[in-house]
Design a protein around this motif. Structure first.
Motif, PDB file in Angstrom:
ATOM      1  N   TRP A  51       4.798  -5.443  -7.799  1.00 14.27           N
ATOM      2  CA  TRP A  51       3.707  -5.334  -8.770  1.00 14.27           C
ATOM      3  C   TRP A  51       4.198  -5.663 -10.178  1.00 14.27           C
ATOM      4  O   TRP A  51       3.486  -6.285 -10.969  1.00 14.27           O
ATOM      5  CB  TRP A  51       3.102  -3.929  -8.742  1.00 14.27           C
ATOM      6  CG  TRP A  51       2.151  -3.681  -7.614  1.00 14.27           C
ATOM      7  CD1 TRP A  51       2.277  -2.760  -6.622  1.00 14.27           C
ATOM      8  CD2 TRP A  51       0.919  -4.368  -7.350  1.00 14.27           C
ATOM      9  NE1 TRP A  51       1.214  -2.834  -5.755  1.00 14.27           N
ATOM     10  CE2 TRP A  51       0.362  -3.805  -6.176  1.00 14.27           C
ATOM     11  CE3 TRP A  51       0.240  -5.404  -7.984  1.00 14.27           C
ATOM     12  CZ2 TRP A  51      -0.841  -4.247  -5.633  1.00 14.27           C
ATOM     13  CZ3 TRP A  51      -0.966  -5.846  -7.439  1.00 14.27           C
ATOM     14  CH2 TRP A  51      -1.491  -5.266  -6.280  1.00 14.27           C
ATOM     15  N   THR A  52       5.412  -5.226 -10.513  1.00 13.06           N
ATOM     16  CA  THR A  52       5.979  -5.536 -11.828  1.00 13.06           C
ATOM     17  C   THR A  52       6.155  -7.037 -11.993  1.00 13.06           C
ATOM     18  O   THR A  52       5.835  -7.611 -13.045  1.00 13.06           O
ATOM     19  CB  THR A  52       7.330  -4.821 -12.006  1.00 13.06           C
ATOM     20  OG1 THR A  52       7.134  -3.402 -11.907  1.00 13.06           O
ATOM     21  CG2 THR A  52       7.953  -5.152 -13.354  1.00 13.06           C
ATOM     22  N   ARG A  95       7.412  -1.930  -3.572  1.00 13.38           N
ATOM     23  CA  ARG A  95       6.065  -2.154  -4.094  1.00 13.38           C
ATOM     24  C   ARG A  95       6.077  -2.196  -5.619  1.00 13.38           C
ATOM     25  O   ARG A  95       5.438  -3.058  -6.231  1.00 13.38           O
ATOM     26  CB  ARG A  95       5.140  -1.041  -3.611  1.00 13.38           C
ATOM     27  CG  ARG A  95       3.734  -1.117  -4.186  1.00 13.38           C
ATOM     28  CD  ARG A  95       2.956   0.137  -3.847  1.00 13.38           C
ATOM     29  NE  ARG A  95       1.648   0.148  -4.486  1.00 13.38           N
ATOM     30  CZ  ARG A  95       0.829   1.182  -4.486  1.00 13.38           C
ATOM     31  NH1 ARG A  95       1.180   2.298  -3.882  1.00 13.38           N
ATOM     32  NH2 ARG A  95      -0.338   1.118  -5.080  1.00 13.38           N
ATOM     33  N   GLN A  96       6.818  -1.281  -6.243  1.00 13.00           N
ATOM     34  CA  GLN A  96       6.906  -1.254  -7.702  1.00 13.00           C
ATOM     35  C   GLN A  96       7.475  -2.564  -8.241  1.00 13.00           C
ATOM     36  O   GLN A  96       6.983  -3.117  -9.231  1.00 13.00           O
ATOM     37  CB  GLN A  96       7.781  -0.073  -8.143  1.00 13.00           C
ATOM     38  CG  GLN A  96       8.022   0.020  -9.640  1.00 13.00           C
ATOM     39  CD  GLN A  96       6.759   0.329 -10.427  1.00 13.00           C
ATOM     40  OE1 GLN A  96       5.805   0.880  -9.877  1.00 13.00           O
ATOM     41  NE2 GLN A  96       6.746  -0.027 -11.700  1.00 13.00           N
ATOM     42  N   GLN A 132       0.818  -1.211   0.000  1.00 17.18           N
ATOM     43  CA  GLN A 132       0.000   0.000   0.000  1.00 17.18           C
ATOM     44  C   GLN A 132       0.854   1.263   0.000  1.00 17.18           C
ATOM     45  O   GLN A 132       0.399   2.316  -0.431  1.00 17.18           O
ATOM     46  CB  GLN A 132      -0.938  -0.020   1.217  1.00 17.18           C
ATOM     47  CG  GLN A 132      -1.946  -1.161   1.145  1.00 17.18           C
ATOM     48  CD  GLN A 132      -2.643  -1.423   2.465  1.00 17.18           C
ATOM     49  OE1 GLN A 132      -2.160  -1.023   3.519  1.00 17.18           O
ATOM     50  NE2 GLN A 132      -3.778  -2.102   2.419  1.00 17.18           N
ATOM     51  N   ARG A 133       2.094   1.149   0.482  1.00 14.55           N
ATOM     52  CA  ARG A 133       2.997   2.307   0.488  1.00 14.55           C
ATOM     53  C   ARG A 133       3.632   2.485  -0.886  1.00 14.55           C
ATOM     54  O   ARG A 133       3.960   1.513  -1.562  1.00 14.55           O
ATOM     55  CB  ARG A 133       4.101   2.118   1.537  1.00 14.55           C
ATOM     56  CG  ARG A 133       3.633   2.133   2.968  1.00 14.55           C
ATOM     57  CD  ARG A 133       4.824   2.241   3.905  1.00 14.55           C
ATOM     58  NE  ARG A 133       5.703   1.090   3.792  1.00 14.55           N
ATOM     59  CZ  ARG A 133       5.671   0.050   4.614  1.00 14.55           C
ATOM     60  NH1 ARG A 133       4.778   0.005   5.599  1.00 14.55           N
ATOM     61  NH2 ARG A 133       6.507  -0.955   4.458  1.00 14.55           N
ATOM     62  N   ASP A 134       3.832   3.728  -1.276  1.00 15.76           N
ATOM     63  CA  ASP A 134       4.503   4.028  -2.539  1.00 15.76           C
ATOM     64  C   ASP A 134       6.004   3.866  -2.330  1.00 15.76           C
ATOM     65  O   ASP A 134       6.637   4.665  -1.648  1.00 15.76           O
ATOM     66  CB  ASP A 134       4.165   5.457  -2.976  1.00 15.76           C
ATOM     67  CG  ASP A 134       4.712   5.764  -4.368  1.00 15.76           C
ATOM     68  OD1 ASP A 134       5.109   4.817  -5.071  1.00 15.76           O
ATOM     69  OD2 ASP A 134       4.746   6.954  -4.737  1.00 15.76           O
ATOM     70  N   SER A 135       6.584   2.816  -2.886  1.00 17.33           N
ATOM     71  CA  SER A 135       8.003   2.535  -2.694  1.00 17.33           C
ATOM     72  C   SER A 135       8.521   1.725  -3.874  1.00 17.33           C
ATOM     73  O   SER A 135       7.749   1.167  -4.661  1.00 17.33           O
ATOM     74  CB  SER A 135       8.223   1.742  -1.395  1.00 17.33           C
ATOM     75  OG  SER A 135       7.636   0.450  -1.510  1.00 17.33           O
ATOM     76  N   PHE A 136       9.848   1.637  -3.985  1.00 22.79           N
ATOM     77  CA  PHE A 136      10.430   0.828  -5.052  1.00 22.79           C
ATOM     78  C   PHE A 136      10.116  -0.652  -4.833  1.00 22.79           C
ATOM     79  O   PHE A 136       9.887  -1.392  -5.788  1.00 22.79           O
ATOM     80  CB  PHE A 136      11.943   1.049  -5.126  1.00 22.79           C
ATOM     81  CG  PHE A 136      12.595   0.298  -6.258  1.00 22.79           C
ATOM     82  CD1 PHE A 136      12.332   0.629  -7.581  1.00 22.79           C
ATOM     83  CD2 PHE A 136      13.467  -0.754  -6.003  1.00 22.79           C
ATOM     84  CE1 PHE A 136      12.916  -0.074  -8.633  1.00 22.79           C
ATOM     85  CE2 PHE A 136      14.062  -1.454  -7.043  1.00 22.79           C
ATOM     86  CZ  PHE A 136      13.785  -1.113  -8.361  1.00 22.79           C
TER      87      PHE A 136
END
Length: 205
Positions: free
Chosen positions: A125-126, A121-122, A115-119
């Motif tokens: 998801w990728t 998380r990226q 839920q946090r915007d972070s690398f």
């Protein structure tokens, strides 16, 4: 089947808990134990989404008899929230009918890391979106896909932090040398998952 049970080859058990994954109002967490070809997998979550998937540590490869447990139909747990129903159905398909995973909904996730915007998380998801069943990428290749070609080491950290292994397939990330590399469930489990996917993909070809 009654009580929200799913037609599955896996045994489930519901354990009510209370927890909070956002630091706000606590969510009512439940845990389901899934009996799979690689052992007992614990999935926890709430009405909002899946919190975590805990894998067993494999000390030896499952025998043919142990693998067949994934083909025994049993009833699921009652009062299982929809995200856990979807997660257990997805896991069943992964082990028993891999071709069905592409048509099943991926359950909602409810974990602060996602839920946090972070690398991190990226990267996760990728990995979920771009690295398909039967494929493998190196840490550097995944860093490239996530938008930072110099962040291979950070990708390794993201794999260690992954709260939802198998669904977010960190087992598909290997070393540039071709070695399987480390894995939260142990190297034996990682190699089993990669071998399972390779074999099933060949069958579907």
């Amino acid at each position: 089947l009654p009580g929200g049970a799913f037609p599955s080859t896996m045994a489930s058990r519901l354990v009510p808990k209370v927890g909070s994954k956002q630091g706000g109002a606590p969510c009512r967490e439940r845990s389901v134990v899934v009996l799979s070809p690689v052992g007992r997998i614990e999935v926890s979550g709430c009405e909002t989404g899946v919190h975590e998937i805990k894998l067993p540590k494999m000390s030896q490869l499952p025998s043919g008899a142990e693998s067949s447990v994934a083909c025994e139909v049993c009833e699921g747990a009652e009062e299982m929230p929809e995200p856990l129903q979807q997660c257990t159905a997805w896991l069943r398909a992964y082990f028993c009918e891999p071709e069905a995973t592409g048509t099943l909904p991926v359950p909602a996730f409810h974990h602060p890391l996602l839920q946090r915007d972070s690398f991190t998380r990226q990267v996760l998801w990728t990995l979920l979106k771009d690295v398909k069943f039967g494929e493998a990428v190196s840490y550097k290749q995944l860093a490239d896909l996530a938008g930072n070609s110099r962040a291979a080491r950070a990708v390794g950290g993201a794999m260690r932090s992954n709260p939802l292994p198998i669904i977010i397939p960190c087992h598909r990330v290997i070393r540039s040398s071709g070695d399987s590399g480390n894995y939260g469930g142990g190297q034996l489990l990682k190699e089993w998952l990669l071998s399972h996917e390779k074999l099933q993909k060949e069958k579907l070809a």
